[in-house]
Design a protein around this motif. Structure first.
Motif, PDB file in Angstrom:
ATOM      1  N   LYS A   1      44.343  42.464  42.661  1.00  0.00           N
ATOM      2  CA  LYS A   1      43.274  41.281  42.803  1.00  0.00           C
ATOM      3  C   LYS A   1      43.839  40.105  42.964  1.00  0.00           C
ATOM      4  O   LYS A   1      44.845  39.605  42.806  1.00  0.00           O
ATOM      5  CB  LYS A   1      42.523  41.455  41.418  1.00  0.00           C
TER       6      LYS A   1
ATOM      7  N   GLN B   1      45.792  36.780  40.036  1.00  0.00           N
ATOM      8  CA  GLN B   1      45.835  37.756  39.044  1.00  0.00           C
ATOM      9  C   GLN B   1      47.573  37.822  38.784  1.00  0.00           C
ATOM     10  O   GLN B   1      48.385  37.710  39.657  1.00  0.00           O
ATOM     11  CB  GLN B   1      45.549  39.359  39.311  1.00  0.00           C
TER      12      GLN B   1
ATOM     13  N   CYS C   1      52.282  36.337  40.477  1.00  0.00           N
ATOM     14  CA  CYS C   1      50.683  35.904  40.618  1.00  0.00           C
ATOM     15  C   CYS C   1      50.514  35.698  41.994  1.00  0.00           C
ATOM     16  O   CYS C   1      51.071  35.362  42.852  1.00  0.00           O
ATOM     17  CB  CYS C   1      50.866  34.505  39.942  1.00  0.00           C
TER      18      CYS C   1
ATOM     19  N   ARG D   1      38.715  39.477  42.770  1.00  0.00           N
ATOM     20  CA  ARG D   1      38.635  39.844  41.210  1.00  0.00           C
ATOM     21  C   ARG D   1      37.341  39.724  41.010  1.00  0.00           C
ATOM     22  O   ARG D   1      37.210  40.284  39.665  1.00  0.00           O
ATOM     23  CB  ARG D   1      39.213  38.606  40.547  1.00  0.00           C
TER      24      ARG D   1
END
Length: 445
Positions: A12, A15, A73, A93
């Motif tokens: 996603k 995330q 990330c 997400r």
């Protein structure tokens, strides 16, 4: 013949994930981690919309995957990446389940993509990305054509008796012996029929060859006519030569920056037709979309008639905080009702992630435009609903802090369906959400 077993990972946007989760796509990770979007664009990844320095949502320094100790990330982008036999799919997400229907829906709404586009991640990714590039073409053509047809100097070769340029001796000897009155010469001319307009024409003809081509191009029929009229020398057999000429001659003039984006898209479409993207195991390829920009434009499609909509990416509607041209700002939405001005900000964030920095930004916009009511418009995938925040007055030093009655900011969510069993069911559900969202919004303004 050896068939490659595809290795695919779905994540996603925005995330944090352990680095060990990416072991099966090591090649992609090594090519994209800790690299900025600007660097990846130079390596062949297509980012939509164009990255510009004044944009707050997506910048040249943003990364797809940023390393943080033993975690990666993901950034604020959605889309597809590939390298060799590895695939990385970045979903929204705010989607739930196996299919990212939300991403597919806002692409269809914002960019007017054909509703038959299949973003099912079980399908062939190269074909999916190729379709996305094709469906972006009308948008880029329309934006570029606002500047009119692209015109530049080109070198034309002639062989006649009306010499108007430099004589080409070698070509003259080859073509005009024995001499019959013609002379071979070259002339530099300012022309619409040039390497870039020819590239766009070849792309148009290629799209026409698709079963959905005419429907796709019908959205920009005036712009297509402009290109066809400007390219009388078009020959289908010249495609390879035209493609090579455009690879060597990138548009650099600032006035024609929209044509530069269109040129890059056309090259990607033509060089990858009927072939896999990239260059074997060595190259990363893909197409990425700015989630925040898509969300903002999607919201604009729902409430745009009630607001002015400044857009930093197209450099329209810029506002200033102070006189003298100081303090450039681009509020997402400025209410048209001057007597009771409303400021709204589209936030591609969950409700709990809208915090202090966001508050300060919208309060500054409200103060600038004498507004007493502001809104955060966010995607709601957890049934968080709406929340009204009344501004405080007073000070803790005097012990007289209390809520004002006249200034407030409301977090208003648009519910994103989470249990749809098909894309058609998702569309039906989110259209109901849109009606509810508009009604809630209209009641307050």
């Amino acid at each position: 013949m050896k068939v490659l077993q595809m290795k695919q990972l779905k994540i996603k946007d925005n995330q944090y994930l352990p680095k060990e989760d990416f072991y099966q796509i090591k090649s992609i990770v090594s090519r994209v981690s800790d690299k900025t979007l600007e660097q990846l664009e130079q390596e062949g990844v297509f980012v939509f919309p164009e990255i510009i320095k004044d944009a707050e949502d997506i910048t040249k320094d943003q990364m797809i995957l940023q390393s943080c100790n033993d975690m990666y990330c993901s950034g604020n982008v959605m889309g597809f990446l590939g390298s060799g036999d590895e695939r990385l799919v970045i979903e929204s997400r705010f989607s739930r389940g196996d299919n990212d229907y939300f991403f597919q829906y806002i692409l269809e709404k914002v960019l007017d993509f054909p509703n038959f586009i299949n973003l099912d991640t079980n399908a062939n990714q190269e074909e999916r990305m190729f379709h996305l590039l094709l469906f972006l073409f009308p948008h880029y053509l329309k934006v570029a054509a606002r500047k009119g047809a692209f015109k530049t100097y080109i070198n034309n070769k002639y062989n006649d008796g009306n010499v108007r340029g430099t004589i080409d001796i070698a070509r003259h000897i080859k073509r005009n012996i024995p001499f019959v009155g013609d002379i071979a010469y070259n002339q530099r001319e300012y022309s619409f029929d040039n390497y870039l307009m020819e590239l766009i024409r070849h792309t148009i003809e290629h799209i026409k060859s698709k079963s959905y081509g005419y429907n796709l191009l019908n959205k920009v029929k005036d712009e297509v006519k402009l290109v066809i009229d400007a390219t009388p020398k078009y020959r289908a057999t010249d495609r390879r030569r035209v493609l090579e000429a455009n690879r060597k001659n990138t548009i650099r003039h600032a006035y024609y920056h929209e044509y530069r984006d269109l040129q890059r898209l056309c090259i990607l479409i033509l060089q990858n037709q009927k072939h896999k993207f990239g260059d074997g195991q060595r190259k990363v390829y893909g197409i990425l979309f700015d989630g925040a920009w898509l969300w903002e434009e999607y919201i604009n499609s729902l409430i745009g008639e009630m607001f002015h909509h400044p857009m930093n990416k197209s450099d329209t509607g810029a506002q200033r905080l102070f006189n003298g041209g100081v303090g450039l700002i681009y509020p997402d939405f400025i209410g048209r009702n001057q007597a009771d001005r409303v400021i709204a900000d589209a936030k591609y964030k969950p409700i709990d992630n809208i915090g202090n920095k966001d508050y300060l930004q919208v309060l500054a916009y409200m103060f600038r435009f004498d507004s007493k009511r502001g809104y955060y418009l966010y995607p709601d995938s957890t049934d968080s609903g709406s929340k009204c925040l009344m501004m405080n007055e007073g000070s803790t030093y005097e012990g007289n802090v209390s809520a004002r009655k006249d200034i407030c900011i409301t977090k208003l969510g648009l519910r994103i369906p989470s249990e749809a069993r098909s894309y058609e069911e998702f569309k039906e559900q989110i259209e109901v959400s849109e009606i509810t969202f508009r009604e809630s919004f209209e009641e307050t303004i």
